[in-house]
Design a protein around this motif. Structure first.
Motif, mmCIF file in Angstrom:
data_model
loop_
_atom_site.group_PDB
_atom_site.id
_atom_site.type_symbol
_atom_site.label_atom_id
_atom_site.label_comp_id
_atom_site.label_asym_id
_atom_site.label_seq_id
_atom_site.Cartn_x
_atom_site.Cartn_y
_atom_site.Cartn_z
ATOM 1 N N GLY A 1 66.965 36.487 77.385
ATOM 2 C CA GLY A 1 67.176 37.811 77.957
ATOM 3 C C GLY A 1 67.684 37.812 79.387
ATOM 4 N N ASP A 2 67.609 36.666 80.079
ATOM 5 C CA ASP A 2 68.146 36.609 81.452
ATOM 6 C C ASP A 2 69.656 36.846 81.422
ATOM 7 O OD1 ASP A 2 65.727 36.141 82.642
ATOM 8 O OD2 ASP A 2 65.988 33.961 82.797
ATOM 9 N N GLU A 3 70.112 37.675 82.330
ATOM 10 C CA GLU A 3 71.546 37.964 82.423
ATOM 11 C C GLU A 3 72.090 37.337 83.699
ATOM 12 O OE1 GLU A 3 74.306 41.793 81.475
ATOM 13 O OE2 GLU A 3 72.811 42.069 83.048
ATOM 14 N N LEU A 4 73.084 36.471 83.544
ATOM 15 C CA LEU A 4 73.662 35.762 84.684
ATOM 16 C C LEU A 4 75.176 35.848 84.640
ATOM 17 C CD1 LEU A 4 71.177 33.646 83.450
ATOM 18 C CD2 LEU A 4 71.488 32.911 85.810
ATOM 19 N N THR A 5 75.783 35.753 85.815
ATOM 20 C CA THR A 5 77.248 35.702 85.869
ATOM 21 C C THR A 5 77.702 34.288 85.508
ATOM 22 O OG1 THR A 5 77.330 35.046 88.194
ATOM 23 C CG2 THR A 5 77.260 37.419 87.715
ATOM 24 N N THR B 1 74.247 36.709 78.622
ATOM 25 C CA THR B 1 72.816 36.920 78.409
ATOM 26 C C THR B 1 72.223 35.744 77.639
ATOM 27 O OG1 THR B 1 73.111 39.320 78.360
ATOM 28 C CG2 THR B 1 71.060 38.464 77.452
ATOM 29 N N ALA B 2 71.131 35.198 78.139
ATOM 30 C CA ALA B 2 70.492 34.042 77.516
ATOM 31 C C ALA B 2 69.900 34.418 76.166
ATOM 32 C CB ALA B 2 69.406 33.485 78.427
ATOM 33 N N SER C 1 72.501 24.145 97.726
ATOM 34 C CA SER C 1 71.558 25.030 97.046
ATOM 35 C C SER C 1 72.223 26.372 96.790
ATOM 36 C CB SER C 1 70.289 25.230 97.876
ATOM 37 O OG SER C 1 70.591 25.860 99.112
ATOM 38 N N TYR C 2 71.650 27.111 95.833
ATOM 39 C CA TYR C 2 72.253 28.388 95.441
ATOM 40 C C TYR C 2 71.180 29.305 94.866
ATOM 41 C CZ TYR C 2 75.129 31.753 92.834
ATOM 42 O OH TYR C 2 75.698 32.900 92.345
ATOM 43 N N LYS C 3 71.191 30.563 95.279
ATOM 44 C CA LYS C 3 70.284 31.571 94.738
ATOM 45 C C LYS C 3 71.085 32.473 93.808
ATOM 46 C CE LYS C 3 67.211 33.314 97.494
ATOM 47 N NZ LYS C 3 65.966 32.809 96.856
ATOM 48 N N PRO C 4 70.766 32.474 92.523
ATOM 49 C CA PRO C 4 71.564 33.238 91.558
ATOM 50 C C PRO C 4 71.461 34.745 91.774
ATOM 51 C CG PRO C 4 69.577 32.422 90.519
ATOM 52 C CD PRO C 4 69.643 31.778 91.873
ATOM 53 N N LYS C 5 72.539 35.426 91.415
ATOM 54 C CA LYS C 5 72.550 36.881 91.484
ATOM 55 C C LYS C 5 71.805 37.472 90.291
ATOM 56 C CE LYS C 5 77.129 36.786 93.681
ATOM 57 N NZ LYS C 5 77.340 35.331 93.506
ATOM 58 N N GLY C 6 71.785 36.706 89.199
ATOM 59 C CA GLY C 6 71.156 37.185 87.977
ATOM 60 C C GLY C 6 69.641 37.162 88.033
ATOM 61 N N SER C 7 69.029 37.630 86.939
ATOM 62 C CA SER C 7 67.570 37.834 86.891
ATOM 63 C C SER C 7 66.829 36.593 86.423
ATOM 64 C CB SER C 7 67.256 39.008 85.946
ATOM 65 O OG SER C 7 67.856 38.769 84.674
#
Length: 449
Positions: free
Chosen positions: A112-116, A86-87, A205-211
């Motif tokens: 607050g962004d949550e990423l893998t 979490t950022a 390119s890549y689209k993240p799974k996180g928010s």
């Protein structure tokens, strides 16, 4: 393992023995001048550095360090697709105080962004995201970025980066964070050999799974910063991918790019390219020079046989031969090498070392010397010289030749001394026996009283 061309196995084996990556490279003269402070053109298939400029001079790695960050994270994290981070704005505070804000690259990651972990590795390698770098370092370092940096330096030592010191995971300016072009091409080779890591570094390119969303609330897609991959751009280079682009106002630009064509794969590294031209206008010298180097590699390098497998290199006089008293020397193997058409092969020196006092019999394939190929003082390769024909031994010549040696051998001297000693003993024994016999005869002749 490297993806080798099967038809060039012999060449690759030879070159892998003769030209290890960090050995003195055979650096050909490029038909252009580079503004970058350091450069390396490396052929992956043969582990061969074909061109180098200032490879040992101290440089700044800039965002190339993020390749090492990714390598450590992949080793330390058991499931990058499910582990989340979490950022936290506290981690980003240092960027507000950073002296050269144009060096900062963001991936629009907010508090607050949550990423893998997987998301963050893509953000870092594709966009040079400073947020992703510190988030990964803090997470894997157990809340301590300095502990993570220690892991980076331990990994650097493990893969042989002898002149590299990491001080931060972002690549931002720090005089103490140093490396060399040699070390960075070693790191690039490590990335290339690690298929999982290489896939991250070369994804377009890549689209993240996180928010993660942009200012309009739309989910972001991260695109690789290497504009040589942009098919619609003016700097597009076919089949060029990744690995990393870098920018430091106080140092310059770096680029590490991988490209494959017609069965050849190259890595090009440029370090310290100027950011501005003579008119103080921004210019992508690192992209232009990478293009020049790849054009040279793909357009002018082909495999050449520097030594043929059956080429007669020299001959050697053979003692005690039955018929012909010489043997022809040829290379133990064919020497194939990538060679530019801009380089005269006539400049290659052949340094031949032959065995001395060679005597029959000689069997085909016997090692009888060595040949070294050199160009401008640098060793290209070495290989054994072997017998191309057999030479039988002459019984008469051999025995005549060994007589002097036989007569002067230590065994003969020992035998001579032993025979002299035994002869002396025999003579002494005979003398004593004769004396005893005379005494016995004299005693028999004495008159009785």
């Amino acid at each position: 393992m490297k993806r080798l061309l099967s038809i060039l196995t012999a060449a690759v084996l030879c070159l892998s023995l003769c030209m290890p990556l960090h050995a003195s490279a055979l650096s050909f003269t490029a038909p252009f001048e580079l503004k970058s402070q350091a450069a390396i053109l490396y052929n992956v298939d043969t582990d061969m550095i074909l061109y180098e400029k200032n490879p040992d001079t101290v440089q700044m790695p800039a965002q190339l360090v993020q390749l090492m960050v990714a390598a450590v994270c992949l080793e330390q994290c058991s499931d990058i697709t499910s582990e989340t981070v979490t950022a936290d704005d506290m981690l980003f505070a240092e960027f507000i105080r950073y002296e050269y804000p144009s060096d900062l690259r963001y991936a629009q990651i907010k508090h607050g962004d949550e990423l893998t972990v997987e998301d963050l590795i893509y953000a870092m390698l594709l966009t040079s995201s400073c947020e992703a770098s510190v988030m990964l370092a803090d997470y894997v370092g157990g809340g301590s970025i300095s502990a993570f940096v220690r892991l980076m330096n331990e990994k650097a030592a493990q893969i042989g980066l002898q002149d590299t010191v990491f001080t931060n995971p972002t690549g931002l300016y720090d005089e103490a964070q140093v490396t060399t072009a040699y070390d960075m091409i070693r790191l690039a080779d490590y990335v290339y050999d690690n298929s999982k890591l290489n896939a991250f570094a070369t994804t377009g390119s890549y689209k993240p799974k996180g928010s993660v969303t942009d200012e309009n609330g739309n989910k972001v897609t991260w695109t690789h910063s290497n504009i040589m991959m942009d098919e619609d751009g003016s700097y597009y280079y076919k089949n060029a991918v990744g690995m990393k682009t870098c920018n430091l106002q106080k140092y310059g630009r770096n680029i590490l790019v991988e490209a494959s064509r017609d069965g050849h794969t190259y890595l090009v590294l440029l370090m310290g390219a100027p950011i501005y031209d003579e008119n103080d206008e921004p210019r992508y010298y690192h992209i232009e020079e990478a293009t020049q180097m790849l054009d040279w590699a793909f357009g002018h390098f082909t495999y050449e046989a520097l030594l043929g497998a059956n080429e007669e290199i020299d001959e050697l006089v053979v003692e005690n031969a039955k018929d012909e008293n010489y043997v022809i020397l040829k290379p133990a193997k064919e020497i194939l090498m990538l060679w530019p058409d801009t380089q005269d092969r006539g400049a290659i020196q052949r340094i031949i070392t032959k065995n001395e006092d060679v005597s029959a019999p000689i069997r085909r394939g016997d090692k009888l010397g060595e040949i070294e190929l050199r160009l401008a003082g640098s060793t290209i390769c070495k290989t054994d010289l072997i017998a191309a024909n057999e030479v039988e031994r002459s019984f008469v010549k051999y025995n005549m030749a060994i007589i002097p040696d036989f007569l002067t051998s230590s065994w003969i001297r020992l035998a001579l001394y032993a025979s002299l000693f035994l002869t002396a003993l025999y003579i002494l024994a005979c003398f004593l026996f004769s004396l005893a016999q005379r005494r016995a005869g004299t005693a028999k002749k004495k008159p009785r009283r």
